[in-house]
Design an enzyme around this catalytic site. Structure first.
Site, mmCIF file in Angstrom:
data_model
loop_
_atom_site.group_PDB
_atom_site.id
_atom_site.type_symbol
_atom_site.label_atom_id
_atom_site.label_comp_id
_atom_site.label_asym_id
_atom_site.label_seq_id
_atom_site.Cartn_x
_atom_site.Cartn_y
_atom_site.Cartn_z
ATOM 1 N N ASP A 39 0.686 -1.029 -0.257
ATOM 2 C CA ASP A 39 0.040 -0.054 -0.241
ATOM 3 C C ASP A 39 0.928 1.601 0.018
ATOM 4 O O ASP A 39 2.034 1.088 0.643
ATOM 5 C CB ASP A 39 -0.381 -0.136 1.427
ATOM 6 C CG ASP A 39 -2.237 0.741 1.340
ATOM 7 O OD1 ASP A 39 -1.913 2.113 0.272
ATOM 8 O OD2 ASP A 39 -3.036 0.638 1.767
HETATM 9 C C1 NOJ Z 1 -4.306 4.349 0.178
HETATM 10 C C2 NOJ Z 1 -5.222 3.749 0.284
HETATM 11 O O1 NOJ Z 1 -4.869 2.097 1.143
HETATM 12 C C3 NOJ Z 1 -4.982 1.911 -1.109
HETATM 13 O O2 NOJ Z 1 -6.595 1.287 -1.208
HETATM 14 C C4 NOJ Z 1 -5.180 2.809 -2.093
HETATM 15 O O3 NOJ Z 1 -4.748 2.076 -3.270
HETATM 16 C C5 NOJ Z 1 -4.059 3.159 -2.595
HETATM 17 N N1 NOJ Z 1 -3.396 4.397 -1.370
HETATM 18 C C6 NOJ Z 1 -3.563 4.441 -3.512
HETATM 19 O O4 NOJ Z 1 -4.219 5.513 -3.593
#
Ligand code: NOJ
Length: 771
Positions: free
Chosen positions: A300
């Site tokens: 993430d």
């Molecule tokens: C953080 C989020 O937790 C995740 O779900 C997302 O895909 C990413 N940021 C990218 O935006």
């Protein structure tokens, strides 16, 4: 009572993970391996580390608060990323959705790389790109995998046309705590429904596999347990028992892998004390070892960096090394990537270059399979055409119709006739931005149909439709990181006079034949970083509702939400309640379709709806414990059962269930029994019903839940029509993870079977599993 361990499922799952559907792989494994190995042989360690780095690319000027929250500089982002592209040290980008910009940056990548390797463009295509679908929890409420698959296929088509290769979706995290705002992105509380929805989404996004035309790579997330954040506080730690992890939280991931997902995203938080992004057991042993996942794993955003924040890694170099060694192929970075230190880590012997090559191989394989090495650029003219395709709006309209859940309909107030006078009340009723819900960026507000628009369009000259917001929008106590995108914070209407507006709404309601009151949460109150400590209707909404109901005009309450809200008062005082969620671009049209009975409501709740926040977590699949008769009175001050049970949802018709039978009285472990049940539409109009099948194991080597969903089918029945449906109950449904033996087991036992329209179904039969 013997326990029958069932074999580890690696082989069957690995086979399924490789299955690419009827069309087969677009490129043969040998071709992919040949091209990838030839590239790896020529790459420097720095280039390899670059291939494993994904950067945000923001053309925005985010606030200082935001930069402080992320510990990264967004304003230096574009220059820093473009320099890395020019060095050939970027594997992927995210947050670029303009095809012209995609091509410009891709050119920098291809020309900057000595080997001409393009970058993957990833994006949060959560519920549509331009055409916005109902939010994921709403799609799950359709209990219709076909509809979910079709929706994601449209999203993939739009994304692909814009130059996006990879969607950070589906979110398959089980959520049992609605204080957690990301409950909106998943399929709710249940592992069986969650697995079915996860697989449907992967099929929709990816089609027959990586490289299918008009499709993108699916990236199920966030492995694993993210939904169980302590106190529902987003990003906070998660502590899950072995039984919960295997029986509840992991099955949707396994289903997504089996459906062929090309990517998996790790989670932010500590899972049982170990950061998920540095968790070798989870990524190497479970994901790759047991499930045979052969795609690439991405962290993430900033989660590799966070290994240091967690107090797990000593520094960024250690963080990068530990993530790679745990099985994280690609780091998603905002700035200052930990993977930039990988060349040092290889030199210091902390990371074996073969391990690094394995990561690069998986990333490059995805690029080859997606056809990127042959055609890195996107057709800018086609993008314009595809994004404007009206057929996409039609699919979104059907999806919004099918996701609406009729929670209550006393005296058959719904459906309405489009005549007389209709009051539409509440600020959400005419808010285009809120109709779309969170996690959308490329929407077109001009195309968005609000509830008010939809009612007006449908009523035409047949009815007089009046509108009054009644109250001003409510606001968050702490701003959201999404506020930087603009348009996400509801603006106070100019010169809003609270008393006068409330009075105007009440007068409108009093003078109308029916009042449609649209209440819920503003979309920036739900989603990532949108946890809540209460479930109350924010702002002055309850007072508005009470004032409208006090007029005596019949009220239909439309709930716009992504989590259950405290509707105790409404459930006793408002005759009709329809959950419309955040219904998307065609939301208002679909809501009018349902309200006026052009299509019947047929959605069902994918979670148990609590009465009050103090009850959380409340789930239907609890075990039976001491004094089960007292289950509804565990609190002295409030009933402890949900306000609406899991699987609940009414129709404009009625359904009766009979003849629940099992094709044999007894099976042996490994065998499959077939359950059948007959459902009849006993009402006056055609209707949709989601026929649900639950089991309960009476005794065994562990206590099993009082009910567990093990099958469902959504059917449309004409008035008077009957249908007999069949459901298999075999090893896939009967096995469970036993925390004592630490293995999958099928117990010899008696299995009670229940079928009906929600999780309280009473029609029952049973069969035995004998040694
Ligand atoms: C953080 C989020 O937790 C995740 O779900 C997302 O895909 C990413 N940021 C990218 O935006």
């Amino acid at each position: 009572m013997p326990v029958h361990p069932v074999p580890a499922d690696r082989a069957s799952q690995a086979a399924a993970a490789h299955a690419r559907g009827p069309a087969g792989p677009v490129r043969s494994d040998a071709e992919v391996a040949g091209r990838v190995d030839a590239l790896i042989a020529q790459m420097s360690v720095a280039e390899k580390a670059g291939q494993l780095t994904q950067y945000f690319y923001f053309a925005l000027q985010p606030s200082e608060d935001l930069e402080a929250a992320f510990g990264a500089s967004f304003s230096r982002q574009p220059a820093m990323v473009e320099a890395a592209l020019a060095r050939g040290e970027v594997g992927a980008l995210l947050f670029v959705t303009d095809p012209v910009e995609v091509n410009r940056l891709q050119r920098l990548a291809v020309e900057g790389s000595r080997h001409g390797i393009p970058v993957l463009f990833g994006f949060d295509v959560i519920h549509g790109l331009r055409t916005i679908f109902p939010v994921p929890i709403a799609m799950a409420a359709s209990w219709d995998p076909g509809c979910i698959e079709q929706g994601q296929a449209v999203a993939a088509r739009e994304a692909c046309a814009a130059g996006i290769h990879w969607a950070f979706a589906p979110m398959v995290d089980i959520a049992r705590d609605p204080r957690w705002g990301r409950i909106i992105e998943g399929a709710g509380e249940d592992p069986y429904l969650g697995a079915a929805v996860a697989a449907a989404q992967v099929r929709g996004l990816q089609g027959d596999g990586l490289g299918s035309p008009d499709r993108v790579i699916a990236g199920p997330k966030h492995l694993a347990g993210y939904g169980a954040a302590l106190g529902g506080r987003d990003y906070d730690e998660v502590n899950l028992s072995d039984s919960e992890l295997w029986n509840v939280y992991l099955p949707p991931f396994r289903a997504a892998v089996q459906a062929g997902a090309g990517n998996i995203m790790t989670a932010y938080m500590d899972l049982n004390g170990i950061p998920a992004t540095g968790n070798r057991w989870l990524l190497a042993e479970v994901l790759r070892g047991m499930w045979g996942f052969d795609g690439f794993v991405v962290s993430d955003a900033q989660a590799v960096h966070d290994l240091r924040t967690h107090g797990f890694a000593a520094d960024l170099a250690d963080a990068g090394a530990r993530a790679v060694n745990a099985g994280v192929d690609m780091e998603m970075a905002i700035g200052d990537p930990a993977y930039a230190h990988l060349p040092d880590a290889v030199r210091a012997g902390l990371v074996d270059e073969d391990v690094l090559d394995g990561c690069v191989r998986r990333v490059l394989s995805a690029k080859v399979r997606m056809g990127l090495l042959d055609q890195p650029y996107v057709d800018e003219d086609r993008a314009r055409e595809v994004l404007a395709d009206p057929a996409h709006r039609a699919v979104a309209r059907t999806a919004a119709q099918r996701s609406a859940v009729l929670l209550r309909n006393e005296g058959s107030l719904l459906p309405l006739t489009a005549s007389g006078s209709i009051a539409v009340i509440g600020p959400l009723a005419d808010s285009r931005r809120d109709t779309l819900g969170p996690w959308v960026f490329d929407y077109d507000l001009g195309e968005t149909v609000t509830v008010l628009d939809g009612i007006r369009n449908r009523a035409g000259d047949g009815a007089v439709v009046g509108y009054a917001p009644g109250i001003r929008p409510a606001h968050r106590a702490f701003p959201s990181m999404f506020d930087m995108f603009g348009g996400n914070t509801p603006a106070d209407p100019a010169d809003f006079d609270d008393d006068a507006e409330l009075a105007r709404a009440v007068t409108l309601a009093r003078e109308s034949d029916v009042a449609l009151v649209v209440l819920g949460e503003w979309q920036n109150m739900i989603g990532e970083a949108a946890s809540r400590s209460s479930l109350e209707l924010p702002g002055g909404q309850l007072a508005l509702l009470q004032a409208v109901v006090a007029t005596g005009t019949p009220v239909v309450l439309l709930i716009m939400n992504g989590r259950p809200l405290d509707l105790r008062w409404a459930a006793e005082n408002v005759p009709a309640i329809l959950d419309i969620w955040y219904p998307g671009t065609e939301g208002g049209t679909a809501v009018a379709d349902v309200i006026f009975g052009d299509v019947p409501p047929g959605g069902k709740l994918p979670f148990s709806w609590p009465r009050t926040v103090g009850q959380i977590p409340v789930i239907y699949s609890h075990t039976i414990s001491h004094q089960p008769g007292n289950q509804g009175r565990r609190y002295w001050d409030e009933t402890s059962t949900p306000l609406f049970p899991f699987g609940h949802g009414l129709s404009y018709s009625r359904f009766e269930y009979r003849d629940l039978t099992v094709d044999r009285n007894q099976i042996h472990p490994g065998q499959t029994a077939i359950v059948s049940v007959t459902v009849t539409n006993t009402g006056q109009r055609s209707g949709d019903e989601v026929v649900q099948l639950y089991i309960h194991q009476r005794h065994g080597s562990a206590s099993r839940p009082v009910r567990e969903l093990k099958g469902f089918q959504r059917v449309t029945l004409a008035a008077g029509e009957s249908r007999t449906l069949e459901f298999p109950l075999g090893p896939g449904q009967l096995r469970y993870w036993n925390a004592a033996t630490r293995d999958w087991v099928i117990d010899t036992s008696t299995i009670d079977v229940f079928s009906g329209g929600d999780s309280t179904a009473e029609l029952t039969t049973s069969f035995t599993i004998a040694a």
